[in-house]
Design a protein around this motif. Sequence first.
Motif, PDB file in Angstrom:
ATOM      1  N   GLU A   4       0.830  -1.213   0.000  1.00  0.00           N
ATOM      2  CA  GLU A   4       0.000   0.000   0.000  1.00  0.00           C
ATOM      3  C   GLU A   4       0.862   1.261   0.000  1.00  0.00           C
ATOM      4  O   GLU A   4       0.575   2.227  -0.698  1.00  0.00           O
ATOM      5  CB  GLU A   4      -0.951   0.025   1.202  1.00  0.00           C
ATOM      6  CG  GLU A   4      -2.057  -0.992   1.140  1.00  0.00           C
ATOM      7  CD  GLU A   4      -1.665  -2.354   1.711  1.00  0.00           C
ATOM      8  OE1 GLU A   4      -0.460  -2.584   2.029  1.00  0.00           O
ATOM      9  OE2 GLU A   4      -2.559  -3.214   1.823  1.00  0.00           O
ATOM     10  N   THR A   9      -1.542   4.064  -1.788  1.00  0.00           N
ATOM     11  CA  THR A   9      -2.993   3.971  -1.751  1.00  0.00           C
ATOM     12  C   THR A   9      -3.470   3.766  -0.315  1.00  0.00           C
ATOM     13  O   THR A   9      -2.769   3.168   0.500  1.00  0.00           O
ATOM     14  CB  THR A   9      -3.535   2.830  -2.639  1.00  0.00           C
ATOM     15  OG1 THR A   9      -4.959   2.885  -2.647  1.00  0.00           O
ATOM     16  CG2 THR A   9      -3.087   1.473  -2.167  1.00  0.00           C
ATOM     17  N   ASP A  10      -4.629   4.303  -0.047  1.00  0.00           N
ATOM     18  CA  ASP A  10      -5.279   4.082   1.243  1.00  0.00           C
ATOM     19  C   ASP A  10      -6.440   3.110   1.098  1.00  0.00           C
ATOM     20  O   ASP A  10      -7.058   2.713   2.084  1.00  0.00           O
ATOM     21  CB  ASP A  10      -5.823   5.413   1.809  1.00  0.00           C
ATOM     22  CG  ASP A  10      -4.707   6.385   2.131  1.00  0.00           C
ATOM     23  OD1 ASP A  10      -3.599   5.926   2.481  1.00  0.00           O
ATOM     24  OD2 ASP A  10      -4.942   7.609   2.040  1.00  0.00           O
ATOM     25  N   LYS A  11      -6.732   2.761  -0.151  1.00  0.00           N
ATOM     26  CA  LYS A  11      -7.858   1.864  -0.420  1.00  0.00           C
ATOM     27  C   LYS A  11      -7.572   0.460   0.086  1.00  0.00           C
ATOM     28  O   LYS A  11      -6.445  -0.030   0.028  1.00  0.00           O
ATOM     29  CB  LYS A  11      -8.136   1.789  -1.924  1.00  0.00           C
ATOM     30  CG  LYS A  11      -8.708   3.051  -2.504  1.00  0.00           C
ATOM     31  CD  LYS A  11      -9.004   2.850  -3.982  1.00  0.00           C
ATOM     32  CE  LYS A  11      -9.567   4.122  -4.589  1.00  0.00           C
ATOM     33  NZ  LYS A  11      -9.830   3.957  -6.013  1.00  0.00           N
ATOM     34  N   GLU A  12      -8.634  -0.172   0.535  1.00  0.00           N
ATOM     35  CA  GLU A  12      -8.555  -1.569   0.945  1.00  0.00           C
ATOM     36  C   GLU A  12      -8.423  -2.420  -0.324  1.00  0.00           C
ATOM     37  O   GLU A  12      -9.203  -2.285  -1.262  1.00  0.00           O
ATOM     38  CB  GLU A  12      -9.823  -1.945   1.709  1.00  0.00           C
ATOM     39  CG  GLU A  12      -9.818  -3.335   2.274  1.00  0.00           C
ATOM     40  CD  GLU A  12      -8.914  -3.485   3.474  1.00  0.00           C
ATOM     41  OE1 GLU A  12      -8.456  -4.619   3.700  1.00  0.00           O
ATOM     42  OE2 GLU A  12      -8.663  -2.486   4.173  1.00  0.00           O
ATOM     43  N   MET A  13      -7.433  -3.289  -0.339  1.00  0.00           N
ATOM     44  CA  MET A  13      -7.241  -4.167  -1.494  1.00  0.00           C
ATOM     45  C   MET A  13      -7.612  -5.590  -1.103  1.00  0.00           C
ATOM     46  O   MET A  13      -7.419  -5.990   0.051  1.00  0.00           O
ATOM     47  CB  MET A  13      -5.770  -4.170  -1.920  1.00  0.00           C
ATOM     48  CG  MET A  13      -5.337  -2.967  -2.689  1.00  0.00           C
ATOM     49  SD  MET A  13      -3.711  -3.247  -3.434  1.00  0.00           S
ATOM     50  CE  MET A  13      -2.662  -2.959  -2.043  1.00  0.00           C
ATOM     51  N   SER A  14      -8.083  -6.328  -2.086  1.00  0.00           N
ATOM     52  CA  SER A  14      -8.344  -7.739  -1.820  1.00  0.00           C
ATOM     53  C   SER A  14      -7.001  -8.434  -1.599  1.00  0.00           C
ATOM     54  O   SER A  14      -5.954  -7.981  -2.083  1.00  0.00           O
ATOM     55  CB  SER A  14      -9.075  -8.387  -3.003  1.00  0.00           C
ATOM     56  OG  SER A  14      -8.212  -8.509  -4.104  1.00  0.00           O
ATOM     57  N   SER A  17      -5.419  -9.301  -4.964  1.00  0.00           N
ATOM     58  CA  SER A  17      -4.786  -8.166  -5.651  1.00  0.00           C
ATOM     59  C   SER A  17      -3.475  -7.791  -4.979  1.00  0.00           C
ATOM     60  O   SER A  17      -2.458  -7.568  -5.642  1.00  0.00           O
ATOM     61  CB  SER A  17      -5.712  -6.949  -5.662  1.00  0.00           C
ATOM     62  OG  SER A  17      -6.805  -7.177  -6.502  1.00  0.00           O
ATOM     63  N   LYS A  18      -3.521  -7.702  -3.675  1.00  0.00           N
ATOM     64  CA  LYS A  18      -2.325  -7.351  -2.910  1.00  0.00           C
ATOM     65  C   LYS A  18      -1.207  -8.374  -3.160  1.00  0.00           C
ATOM     66  O   LYS A  18      -0.045  -8.008  -3.345  1.00  0.00           O
ATOM     67  CB  LYS A  18      -2.657  -7.274  -1.426  1.00  0.00           C
ATOM     68  CG  LYS A  18      -1.496  -6.832  -0.569  1.00  0.00           C
ATOM     69  CD  LYS A  18      -1.931  -6.674   0.875  1.00  0.00           C
ATOM     70  CE  LYS A  18      -0.766  -6.240   1.742  1.00  0.00           C
ATOM     71  NZ  LYS A  18      -1.169  -5.907   3.091  1.00  0.00           N
TER      72      LYS A  18
END
Length: 148
Positions: A4, A9-14, A17-18
């Motif tokens: 992240e 990014t501050d978005k939550e990733m699956s 994806s991560k």
Amino acid sequence: MNVEKIIKTDKEMSLESKSIIHLVLVNNKINEALTNALKPFDVSLQQFNVLRILRGQNGKPANLSTLNERMVTKMSNTTRLVDKLLLKEFVERTTCESNRRKVEITLTKKGGTVLEKMDYVIIKTQNSLLNNFKDEELIELNSLLNKF
């Protein structure tokens, strides 16, 4: 390596994806380190791979098809890689006498000598990249990667 933070990014990733992004970032870091290690020899990672394949032939010639099959990075431009190594006098290319359409490639003495020097810097770079891992962790990592 914080994914992240790196991609800002501050978005939550699956988790999927991560994981993929993480693998890509690690791959890029490894490629960059190995490329930089080979820079003094004016050889790309793919050219280094060709030289190692030829050394593994133990003096027996290889053809373009054999090189392509054994390459770590599959590509159709093996001819261009061999041409560049020819210019550096690291390999020799001859036409097979029994089959004029077959081209045989061998490692030259000069190529073998410089490959030994490359081996040293590559091993040093690999050790540097992996110095945070214990042997057991590397075994586990390889086991996990084998699932691909």
